[in-house]
Scaffold this motif. Structure first.
Motif, PDB file in Angstrom:
ATOM      1  N   ALA A 221     -51.499   5.645 -47.289  1.00  0.00           N
ATOM      2  CA  ALA A 221     -51.115   6.567 -48.439  1.00  0.00           C
ATOM      3  C   ALA A 221     -52.643   7.178 -48.710  1.00  0.00           C
ATOM      4  N   SER A 222     -52.681   8.408 -48.980  1.00  0.00           N
ATOM      5  CA  SER A 222     -54.000   9.162 -49.118  1.00  0.00           C
ATOM      6  C   SER A 222     -54.123   9.654 -50.666  1.00  0.00           C
ATOM      7  N   LYS A 223     -55.032   9.676 -51.354  1.00  0.00           N
ATOM      8  CA  LYS A 223     -55.451  10.412 -52.405  1.00  0.00           C
ATOM      9  C   LYS A 223     -56.003  11.649 -52.010  1.00  0.00           C
ATOM     10  N   THR A 224     -55.784  12.957 -52.602  1.00  0.00           N
ATOM     11  CA  THR A 224     -56.395  14.086 -52.255  1.00  0.00           C
ATOM     12  C   THR A 224     -56.480  14.852 -53.498  1.00  0.00           C
ATOM     13  N   ALA A 225     -57.452  15.990 -53.313  1.00  0.00           N
ATOM     14  CA  ALA A 225     -57.877  16.811 -54.221  1.00  0.00           C
ATOM     15  C   ALA A 225     -58.439  17.954 -53.903  1.00  0.00           C
ATOM     16  N   VAL A 226     -58.367  19.170 -54.425  1.00  0.00           N
ATOM     17  CA  VAL A 226     -58.912  20.589 -54.144  1.00  0.00           C
ATOM     18  C   VAL A 226     -59.807  20.551 -55.355  1.00  0.00           C
ATOM     19  N   LEU A 227     -61.087  20.556 -55.090  1.00  0.00           N
ATOM     20  CA  LEU A 227     -62.060  20.839 -56.077  1.00  0.00           C
ATOM     21  C   LEU A 227     -62.330  22.071 -56.508  1.00  0.00           C
ATOM     22  N   THR A 228     -62.707  22.451 -57.844  1.00  0.00           N
ATOM     23  CA  THR A 228     -63.281  23.596 -58.417  1.00  0.00           C
ATOM     24  C   THR A 228     -64.268  23.424 -59.230  1.00  0.00           C
ATOM     25  N   PRO A 229     -64.998  24.436 -59.717  1.00  0.00           N
ATOM     26  CA  PRO A 229     -66.134  24.249 -60.613  1.00  0.00           C
ATOM     27  C   PRO A 229     -65.709  23.640 -62.057  1.00  0.00           C
ATOM     28  N   SER A 230     -64.460  24.000 -62.271  1.00  0.00           N
ATOM     29  CA  SER A 230     -63.974  23.179 -63.576  1.00  0.00           C
ATOM     30  C   SER A 230     -63.240  21.684 -63.425  1.00  0.00           C
ATOM     31  N   ALA A 231     -63.079  21.613 -61.990  1.00  0.00           N
ATOM     32  CA  ALA A 231     -62.486  19.936 -61.986  1.00  0.00           C
ATOM     33  C   ALA A 231     -63.146  19.580 -60.775  1.00  0.00           C
ATOM     34  N   ARG A 232     -64.585  19.450 -60.631  1.00  0.00           N
ATOM     35  CA  ARG A 232     -65.256  19.286 -59.569  1.00  0.00           C
ATOM     36  C   ARG A 232     -65.660  17.675 -59.113  1.00  0.00           C
ATOM     37  N   ARG A 233     -65.086  16.504 -59.941  1.00  0.00           N
ATOM     38  CA  ARG A 233     -65.394  15.250 -59.365  1.00  0.00           C
ATOM     39  C   ARG A 233     -64.312  14.650 -58.952  1.00  0.00           C
TER      40      ARG A 233
END
Length: 236
Positions: A221-233
């Motif tokens: 199972a994977s945890k994923t995210a697309v990062l942005t300047p407002s959600a960078r961590r």
């Protein structure tokens, strides 16, 4: 009592400032092991990449052109220092195949060439506290795959951890041997970064593809995210 240690990944403010077109996506997974076969999947993704190369060489792909411009802005000669996906595409075009190292690396390399986007894979057991893409101070240590220690030049973009170790040099050019995936690797952080016009959409699709492959091959199972300047961590 078992204490879980939370590690974070992010880009420094100066990276977002200097490269506002940046679109990163990340994936964390556990349960990786070397005793699996990814041959069929590697062949399929490699064929996708080969199809793109029939239409134009790697240097003309928009994903690669964006990284070449970025390397130029960092003061690097783009044909001397290439992003990881360009190097892999170049090898695929010239030799017709990709290097085989470890099932996970082989899979990520194949996905990387299919999307023409650099993909970095880190064994998180060898990362201290955090991993941050930032400009080097000049005192960090970088371990080559041959076992030599280097010090990135001040201002060079690196992947740095809390112990002052560089896990990649020249941003997406070359990873360190310290956190390279090996047969004992169980937990990994995967980072995909792009700067072309459709980068945000493409990196999201890339990590979604990898998450599906990890589930199918490793049952991970994977945890994923697309990062942005407002959600960078990204914490994992």
């Amino acid at each position: 009592m078992i204490l879980e240690v939370t590690v974070r990944f992010e880009h420094a403010d100066t990276i977002w400032r200097d490269f506002p077109e940046l679109a990163p996506a990340v994936l964390y997974a556990e349960g990786i092991r070397p005793d699996v076969s990814v041959d069929a999947r590697v062949a399929e993704f490699s064929a996708t990449a080969a199809g793109r190369l029939e239409g134009s060489p790697e240097g003309e792909l928009p994903e690669i052109q964006a990284w070449r411009r970025t390397f130029g802005r960092m003061g690097l000669k783009p044909t001397q220092y290439r992003c990881a996906s360009e190097s892999l595409l170049r090898r695929l075009r010239k030799e017709g195949s990709l290097p085989r190292i470890h099932p996970l690396i082989d899979l990520c390399n194949a996905v990387s060439v299919a999307y023409a986007i650099p993909v970095a894979v880190f064994d998180v057991e060898h990362v201290t506290d955090f991993l941050e893409v930032r400009h080097s101070r000049g005192d960090e240590t970088y371990l080559t795959f041959s076992g030599e220690t280097e010090h990135p030049a001040p201002g060079e973009v690196i992947f740095a951890d809390g112990a002052g170790r560089a896990h990649a040099r020249r941003w997406t050019n070359r990873q360190s041997g310290l956190s390279a995936v090996r047969d004992t690797t169980r937990s990994v952080l995967v980072v995909a970064e792009a700067l072309h016009e459709t980068a945000a959409r493409d990196v999201a699709r890339l990590v979604e593809t990898l998450a599906g492959e990890l589930d199918a091959v490793w049952g991970a199972a994977s945890k994923t995210a697309v990062l942005t300047p407002s959600a960078r961590r990204f914490s994992f």
